[in-house]
Design an enzyme around this catalytic site. Structure first.
Site, PDB file in Angstrom:
ATOM      1  N   HIS A 189       0.838  -1.204   0.000  1.00 39.35           N
ATOM      2  CA  HIS A 189       0.000   0.000   0.000  1.00 39.35           C
ATOM      3  C   HIS A 189       0.873   1.255   0.000  1.00 39.35           C
ATOM      4  O   HIS A 189       0.637   2.180  -0.785  1.00 39.35           O
ATOM      5  CB  HIS A 189      -0.904  -0.024   1.236  1.00 39.35           C
ATOM      6  CG  HIS A 189      -1.684   1.233   1.445  1.00 39.35           C
ATOM      7  ND1 HIS A 189      -3.025   1.340   1.152  1.00 39.35           N
ATOM      8  CD2 HIS A 189      -1.313   2.456   1.927  1.00 39.35           C
ATOM      9  CE1 HIS A 189      -3.440   2.565   1.435  1.00 39.35           C
ATOM     10  NE2 HIS A 189      -2.426   3.259   1.910  1.00 39.35           N
ATOM     11  N   GLU A 190       1.873   1.278   0.874  1.00 34.30           N
ATOM     12  CA  GLU A 190       2.740   2.456   0.961  1.00 34.30           C
ATOM     13  C   GLU A 190       3.597   2.624  -0.287  1.00 34.30           C
ATOM     14  O   GLU A 190       3.828   3.756  -0.734  1.00 34.30           O
ATOM     15  CB  GLU A 190       3.621   2.371   2.209  1.00 34.30           C
ATOM     16  CG  GLU A 190       2.855   2.246   3.512  1.00 34.30           C
ATOM     17  CD  GLU A 190       1.796   3.326   3.690  1.00 34.30           C
ATOM     18  OE1 GLU A 190       1.968   4.429   3.152  1.00 34.30           O
ATOM     19  OE2 GLU A 190       0.792   3.052   4.370  1.00 34.30           O
ATOM     20  N   GLU A 268      -6.304   6.686  -1.831  1.00 31.62           N
ATOM     21  CA  GLU A 268      -6.148   5.598  -0.860  1.00 31.62           C
ATOM     22  C   GLU A 268      -6.681   4.285  -1.426  1.00 31.62           C
ATOM     23  O   GLU A 268      -6.088   3.225  -1.214  1.00 31.62           O
ATOM     24  CB  GLU A 268      -6.867   5.954   0.443  1.00 31.62           C
ATOM     25  CG  GLU A 268      -6.208   7.071   1.234  1.00 31.62           C
ATOM     26  CD  GLU A 268      -4.776   6.740   1.625  1.00 31.62           C
ATOM     27  OE1 GLU A 268      -4.498   5.577   1.983  1.00 31.62           O
ATOM     28  OE2 GLU A 268      -3.930   7.652   1.565  1.00 31.62           O
TER      29      GLU A 268
END
Length: 385
Positions: A189-190, A268
């Site tokens: 995700h990061e 996101e």
């Protein structure tokens, strides 16, 4: 020009009152949007556009709408002073605000990696770096970001710039509560934030409401000073134009900021998709569910985060508070005991949980239940990137 600028910083009770009125009007518009407009608009668009298309259209609205609003209000200012003064005065005022915001945000962008490392007391970790290297290779990175461990409640975030390079920070609690596969999803995700350029993109998007806001403040202050330059009616009416344009700019900055928050939530989802691509949607869901359990049942962590004033690109944000890295380090950390809790059952529960639109409306992150359902649709092919 110097006289006008001098008047901008001179305290004026009427100017302060006008700014307060603009704030109230802006908040009323935002509340109306969160309860009425946004849910209806979201329900009509939901499922009809791909994620990339939605981001592109929303980004275009923010950029075009923000710039168009600024130019329109600047035109009013030029029209108000163009007869009595050199038109370059109004243009210089607009460019001065833009330059001020660019300089302030540019400095913050450049020094933020150093400040984060210092404030976090971030430390390099070879084991975490190996995981980051592995996920980076899977994601096609030529050079993996630097990995650091920070102390505190479970979280992870991406930061850096072209000078400091790319960094990924994972808290010690996140390392403790996640399995290796779940940790890979978190790191994925990061890395998605890095791959998609979210730090730079969100910085740019944030400039638009900032410019509108400070431009509005300067116009409100200038309106009273400009009206006081002379008793002539034409100059007095010019001051009214300044005031109206200033209040409108502040309200427009509120509206634009709402769109920027919505754009952030889409980014996101995009990062979640990247985490699912490198480690599987189920592992991404399990990591999110553990964060939900941790923050739902541990008051210390929730309190420490809710009291903080700063925000960052985090993997998880609450619907009732904002998560960010700058927590008071002296507060006790809860144990985060997951014994007796079936995380898969938690995922099923979250999947059925309905969220509040007004709460989401003012958040930088989508609520966990929506992210769980998004990953479901992504895995089944219903959701298109």
């Amino acid at each position: 020009m110097m006289n006008i600028l001098y008047g901008l910083w001179w305290y004026n009770p009427l100017a302060m009152l006008s700014i307060m009125v603009a704030y109230v009007l802006g908040m009323l518009v935002m509340i109306l949007g969160s309860y009425v407009i946004a849910p209806r608009l979201a329900s009509r668009i939901s499922g009809k556009l791909s994620l990339r298309t939605s981001m592109f259209l929303l980004g275009a609205v923010i950029i075009i709408g923000g710039i168009a609003g600024l130019l329109f209000l600047a035109g009013l200012v030029l029209a108000a002073i163009g007869v009595q003064a050199n038109p370059s005065t109004g243009l210089a005022l607009v460019l001065g605000v833009v330059l001020m915001v660019l300089i302030l945000n540019g400095i913050t962008y450049l020094i933020s990696p150093l400040m984060i490392n210092i404030m976090y007391r971030a430390r390099r970790d070879e084991d975490l770096q190996k995981v980051v290297d592995e996920v980076a290779r899977q994601a096609g990175f030529r050079k993996p970001p630097k990995a650091v461990v920070v102390e505190g409640p479970p979280n992870a975030f991406a930061y850096g710039n072209f000078l400091a390079g790319r960094w990924v920070a994972v808290s010690s609690e996140m390392l403790r509560i996640t399995s290796r596969d779940e940790l890979k999803a978190v790191i994925g995700h990061e890395l998605g934030h890095h791959k998609h350029g979210d730090n730079a993109i969100m910085l740019f998007m944030g400039l638009i409401p900032s410019v509108l806001y400070y431009f509005g403040l300067m116009l409100v202050q200038a309106s009273f000073y400009y009206s006081g330059l002379s008793s002539r009616r034409d100059k007095s009416s010019g001051g009214i134009v300044f005031l109206v344009a200033g209040v409108a700019a502040i309200i427009l900055s509120f509206l634009t900021q709402i769109l920027v928050l919505a754009f952030s939530r889409l980014r996101e989802y995009y990062a979640d998709a990247h985490g699912a691509a490198v480690a599987g949607a189920r592992n991404m869901q399990r990591a999110l569910a553990k964060l939900h359990v941790y923050y739902s049942y541990n008051k210390y962590a929730r309190a420490s985060l809710s009291e903080s004033k700063l925000r960052a690109l985090f993997i998880y944000a609450f619907t009732e508070t904002y998560a960010n890295p700058y927590y008071p380090a002296f507060l006790p950390r809860p144990p985060g005991d997951f014994s007796g809790i079936d995380i898969d059952d938690v995922i099923d529960e979250l999947r059925r949980t309905q969220t509040s639109s007004p709460e989401e409306f003012f958040s930088t992150h989508p609520p966990i239940p929506k992210r769980i359902r998004f990953l479901d649709r992504l895995e089944t092919g219903v959701e298109k990137l």
